[in-house]
Write a protein that holds these residues in place. Structure first.
Motif, short mmCIF file in Angstrom:
data_model
loop_
_atom_site.label_atom_id
_atom_site.label_comp_id
_atom_site.label_asym_id
_atom_site.label_seq_id
_atom_site.Cartn_x
_atom_site.Cartn_y
_atom_site.Cartn_z
N TRP A 17 67.25 53.75 94.20
CA TRP A 17 67.71 53.74 92.81
C TRP A 17 67.15 54.92 92.04
O TRP A 17 67.84 55.52 91.22
CB TRP A 17 67.33 52.43 92.13
CG TRP A 17 68.13 51.24 92.56
CD1 TRP A 17 69.23 51.21 93.37
CD2 TRP A 17 67.89 49.89 92.19
NE1 TRP A 17 69.68 49.93 93.53
CE2 TRP A 17 68.87 49.10 92.81
CE3 TRP A 17 66.93 49.28 91.40
CZ2 TRP A 17 68.92 47.71 92.65
CZ3 TRP A 17 66.99 47.90 91.24
CH2 TRP A 17 67.98 47.12 91.85
N ALA A 18 65.90 55.27 92.31
CA ALA A 18 65.29 56.42 91.62
C ALA A 18 65.96 57.73 92.06
O ALA A 18 66.28 58.58 91.23
CB ALA A 18 63.79 56.47 91.89
N ARG A 19 66.19 57.88 93.35
CA ARG A 19 66.83 59.11 93.85
C ARG A 19 68.26 59.25 93.36
O ARG A 19 68.74 60.36 93.13
CB ARG A 19 66.79 59.15 95.38
CG ARG A 19 65.43 59.49 95.95
CD ARG A 19 65.47 59.72 97.44
NE ARG A 19 65.84 58.55 98.20
CZ ARG A 19 65.03 57.53 98.52
NH1 ARG A 19 63.76 57.57 98.12
NH2 ARG A 19 65.45 56.52 99.23
N ARG A 20 68.94 58.14 93.18
CA ARG A 20 70.35 58.17 92.77
C ARG A 20 70.55 58.12 91.26
O ARG A 20 71.68 58.15 90.78
CB ARG A 20 71.10 57.03 93.43
CG ARG A 20 71.16 57.23 94.94
CD ARG A 20 71.83 56.11 95.64
NE ARG A 20 71.82 56.36 97.08
CZ ARG A 20 71.92 55.43 97.99
NH1 ARG A 20 72.05 54.16 97.63
NH2 ARG A 20 71.88 55.74 99.26
N GLY A 21 69.47 58.02 90.50
CA GLY A 21 69.56 58.10 89.05
C GLY A 21 69.78 56.80 88.31
O GLY A 21 70.04 56.80 87.12
N ALA A 29 61.18 47.54 83.93
CA ALA A 29 62.18 46.87 83.09
C ALA A 29 63.57 47.40 83.37
O ALA A 29 64.54 46.63 83.50
CB ALA A 29 61.82 47.06 81.62
N GLU A 30 63.70 48.71 83.51
CA GLU A 30 65.00 49.30 83.82
C GLU A 30 65.52 48.80 85.16
O GLU A 30 66.69 48.47 85.31
CB GLU A 30 64.91 50.83 83.84
CG GLU A 30 64.64 51.45 82.50
CD GLU A 30 65.84 51.39 81.56
OE1 GLU A 30 66.84 52.06 81.83
OE2 GLU A 30 65.73 50.67 80.56
N LEU A 45 74.06 56.42 78.36
CA LEU A 45 73.10 55.86 77.40
C LEU A 45 71.86 56.74 77.27
O LEU A 45 71.28 56.82 76.19
CB LEU A 45 72.69 54.44 77.82
CG LEU A 45 73.77 53.37 77.66
CD1 LEU A 45 73.35 52.09 78.35
CD2 LEU A 45 74.07 53.14 76.20
N ARG A 46 71.47 57.38 78.35
CA ARG A 46 70.28 58.25 78.31
C ARG A 46 70.48 59.41 77.33
O ARG A 46 69.53 59.90 76.75
CB ARG A 46 69.97 58.76 79.70
CG ARG A 46 68.52 59.19 79.86
CD ARG A 46 68.16 59.48 81.29
NE ARG A 46 67.73 58.26 81.95
CZ ARG A 46 67.77 58.05 83.25
NH1 ARG A 46 68.23 58.98 84.05
NH2 ARG A 46 67.34 56.92 83.76
N GLU A 47 71.72 59.83 77.15
CA GLU A 47 72.01 60.93 76.22
C GLU A 47 71.62 60.57 74.79
O GLU A 47 71.23 61.44 74.02
CB GLU A 47 73.51 61.26 76.25
CG GLU A 47 73.97 61.86 77.56
CD GLU A 47 75.49 61.99 77.64
OE1 GLU A 47 76.19 61.61 76.68
OE2 GLU A 47 75.98 62.49 78.68
N THR A 48 71.71 59.30 74.43
CA THR A 48 71.42 58.89 73.06
C THR A 48 70.20 57.99 72.92
O THR A 48 69.63 57.90 71.84
CB THR A 48 72.63 58.14 72.45
OG1 THR A 48 72.93 57.01 73.28
CG2 THR A 48 73.84 59.04 72.35
N SER A 49 69.80 57.33 74.00
CA SER A 49 68.74 56.33 73.91
C SER A 49 67.42 56.74 74.53
O SER A 49 66.46 55.99 74.46
CB SER A 49 69.20 55.02 74.55
OG SER A 49 70.34 54.54 73.90
N LEU A 89 68.60 51.43 79.38
CA LEU A 89 69.09 50.07 79.56
C LEU A 89 68.26 49.07 78.76
O LEU A 89 68.78 48.10 78.23
CB LEU A 89 69.09 49.70 81.05
CG LEU A 89 70.00 50.55 81.94
CD1 LEU A 89 69.83 50.15 83.40
CD2 LEU A 89 71.45 50.45 81.52
N SER A 90 66.96 49.31 78.70
CA SER A 90 66.06 48.41 77.96
C SER A 90 66.32 48.46 76.47
O SER A 90 66.04 47.51 75.76
CB SER A 90 64.61 48.78 78.23
OG SER A 90 64.32 48.74 79.59
N GLN A 91 66.83 49.58 75.99
CA GLN A 91 67.04 49.77 74.56
C GLN A 91 68.41 49.26 74.09
O GLN A 91 68.63 49.09 72.92
CB GLN A 91 66.93 51.25 74.23
CG GLN A 91 65.71 51.90 74.80
CD GLN A 91 64.72 52.29 73.75
OE1 GLN A 91 65.10 52.58 72.64
NE2 GLN A 91 63.47 52.30 74.10
N ALA A 92 69.33 49.08 75.04
CA ALA A 92 70.71 48.73 74.70
C ALA A 92 70.92 47.22 74.71
O ALA A 92 70.27 46.50 75.47
CB ALA A 92 71.67 49.40 75.68
#
Length: 134
Positions: free
Chosen positions: A25-29, A49-50, A74-78, A83-86
């Protein structure tokens, strides 16, 4: 600022997947390894959490490409842990985002698009649990 330092195995135990899955999951983003992004990767509590949210989305039938696209959009704005913020929900394998101004949005190939309020939406809530994976 990230908190804590965990290896993939520890993250996996908290999320309920394998350590290999966390690394993939980390390697694939899908998630970050915010404490160190080279091998061995090190993760923060926020990364855990993510990962828990990624697992929940996949278990609910959200396609992997949609999860990845949602993370990137979401990373562009959050920021670093989007995911934790949305406020996210799922409905029949569809991924939904609640925006304060726009209401419910559905992730589609062109991005987040307005949708009618879902009747059977199941909100994603963070739950860390003991692993069933050995």
């Amino acid at each position: 600022m990230p908190h804590g330092t965990l290896v993939a195995h520890d993250v996996a135990e908290l999320v309920g997947v394998s350590g290999t899955t966390i690394g993939q999951w980390a390697r694939r983003g899908y998630i970050r390894s915010s404490q160190r992004d080279h091998e061995p990767r090190l993760y923060s509590v926020e990364d855990v959490a993510e990962a828990a949210i990624v697992r929940a989305l996949l278990e609910r039938g959200v396609p992997r490409p949609d999860v990845r696209r949602a993370v990137h959009r979401l990373r562009e704005t959050s920021g670093a842990w989007p995911l934790s913020q949305a406020r996210l929900a799922t409905a029949g394998g569809r991924l939904l985002l609640h925006d304060r101004e726009a209401g419910w949005l559905e992730l589609r190939p062109r991005g987040w698009q307005a949708t009618s309020p879902p009747e059977a939406a199941d909100e994603v809530r963070l739950r860390l649990q003991p692993s069933t994976v050995e």
